[in-house]
Design a protein around this motif. Structure first.
Motif, PDB file in Angstrom:
ATOM      1  N   LEU A 179      40.039  44.685  43.559  1.00 47.03           N
ATOM      2  CA  LEU A 179      39.255  43.578  43.025  1.00 47.03           C
ATOM      3  C   LEU A 179      40.012  42.913  41.889  1.00 47.03           C
ATOM      4  O   LEU A 179      40.559  43.590  41.014  1.00 47.03           O
ATOM      5  N   LEU A 180      40.045  41.599  41.910  1.00 43.77           N
ATOM      6  CA  LEU A 180      40.734  40.842  40.865  1.00 43.77           C
ATOM      7  C   LEU A 180      39.888  40.777  39.605  1.00 43.77           C
ATOM      8  O   LEU A 180      38.661  40.839  39.657  1.00 43.77           O
ATOM      9  N   SER A 181      40.558  40.602  38.474  1.00 40.02           N
ATOM     10  CA  SER A 181      39.848  40.590  37.197  1.00 40.02           C
ATOM     11  C   SER A 181      39.863  39.216  36.527  1.00 40.02           C
ATOM     12  O   SER A 181      39.983  39.111  35.327  1.00 40.02           O
TER      13      SER A 181
ATOM     14  N   ARG B 145      34.620  35.124  37.468  1.00 39.26           N
ATOM     15  CA  ARG B 145      34.607  34.746  38.873  1.00 39.26           C
ATOM     16  C   ARG B 145      35.447  35.659  39.750  1.00 39.26           C
ATOM     17  O   ARG B 145      35.511  35.480  40.952  1.00 39.26           O
ATOM     18  N   GLY B 146      36.115  36.621  39.128  1.00 43.54           N
ATOM     19  CA  GLY B 146      36.912  37.573  39.888  1.00 43.54           C
ATOM     20  C   GLY B 146      36.034  38.600  40.586  1.00 43.54           C
ATOM     21  O   GLY B 146      34.828  38.706  40.329  1.00 43.54           O
ATOM     22  N   GLY B 147      36.638  39.352  41.463  1.00 45.27           N
ATOM     23  CA  GLY B 147      35.901  40.343  42.238  1.00 45.27           C
ATOM     24  C   GLY B 147      35.230  41.403  41.391  1.00 45.27           C
ATOM     25  O   GLY B 147      34.107  41.813  41.667  1.00 45.27           O
ATOM     26  N   ILE B 148      35.907  41.846  40.342  1.00 44.18           N
ATOM     27  CA  ILE B 148      35.318  42.882  39.483  1.00 44.18           C
ATOM     28  C   ILE B 148      34.020  42.371  38.864  1.00 44.18           C
ATOM     29  O   ILE B 148      32.990  43.054  38.895  1.00 44.18           O
TER      30      ILE B 148
ATOM     31  N   TRP C 288      34.406  51.715  41.313  1.00 40.35           N
ATOM     32  CA  TRP C 288      35.782  52.208  41.356  1.00 40.35           C
ATOM     33  C   TRP C 288      36.478  51.504  42.507  1.00 40.35           C
ATOM     34  O   TRP C 288      36.309  51.869  43.663  1.00 40.35           O
ATOM     35  N   ASP C 289      37.288  50.481  42.208  1.00 38.09           N
ATOM     36  CA  ASP C 289      38.042  49.799  43.257  1.00 38.09           C
ATOM     37  C   ASP C 289      39.373  50.532  43.464  1.00 38.09           C
ATOM     38  O   ASP C 289      39.636  51.560  42.831  1.00 38.09           O
ATOM     39  N   ALA C 290      40.216  50.012  44.361  1.00 36.57           N
ATOM     40  CA  ALA C 290      41.483  50.674  44.675  1.00 36.57           C
ATOM     41  C   ALA C 290      42.368  50.825  43.440  1.00 36.57           C
ATOM     42  O   ALA C 290      43.069  51.830  43.299  1.00 36.57           O
ATOM     43  N   ASN C 291      42.329  49.841  42.535  1.00 35.98           N
ATOM     44  CA  ASN C 291      43.116  49.941  41.305  1.00 35.98           C
ATOM     45  C   ASN C 291      42.667  51.132  40.462  1.00 35.98           C
ATOM     46  O   ASN C 291      43.485  51.904  39.973  1.00 35.98           O
TER      47      ASN C 291
END
Length: 108
Positions: free
Chosen positions: A66-68, A72-75, A97-100
């Motif tokens: 997820l982008l930060s 408007r990012g996924g996070i 908990w995303d892949a990052n």
């Protein structure tokens, strides 16, 4: 790895795996998938709800990154969704908990 202080109670670890991850649509897919799953916790006739198995704590683990981007990012989109459901479900706390994040935990 340890859980945040105060996480003492019934918790659910919800895993969401996307077969082909790695695009802008990942956050949208995750939000739709989570909404569908969490809506089931709001249905009183469902077995897990009727049996009194409502979570107090929720971890959502996913293989998507997820982008930060602020607001408007996924996070942020996933956090906003979880905030809305937390109030409706009576969650005490939650964590995405995303892949990052998972890579950080595993040392990869």
């Amino acid at each position: 790895m340890s859980f945040p202080a105060g996480w003492n109670g019934y918790g659910v670890l919800q895993a969401k795996c996307r077969r082909i991850a790695g695009g802008v649509a990942d956050a949208q897919w995750l939000c739709q998938s989570l909404s569908s799953e969490l809506d089931q916790w709001l249905e009183p006739r469902r077995w897990r709800v009727a049996a009194g198995r409502m979570p107090q704590f929720l971890i959502v683990a996913t293989n998507v990154r997820l982008l930060s981007v602020p607001r408007r990012g996924g996070i942020d989109r996933v956090k906003d969704l979880l905030i809305a459901y937390a109030q409706r479900l009576g969650l005490k706390d939650w964590a995405p908990w995303d892949a990052n994040q998972l890579s950080t935990y595993s040392g990869i």
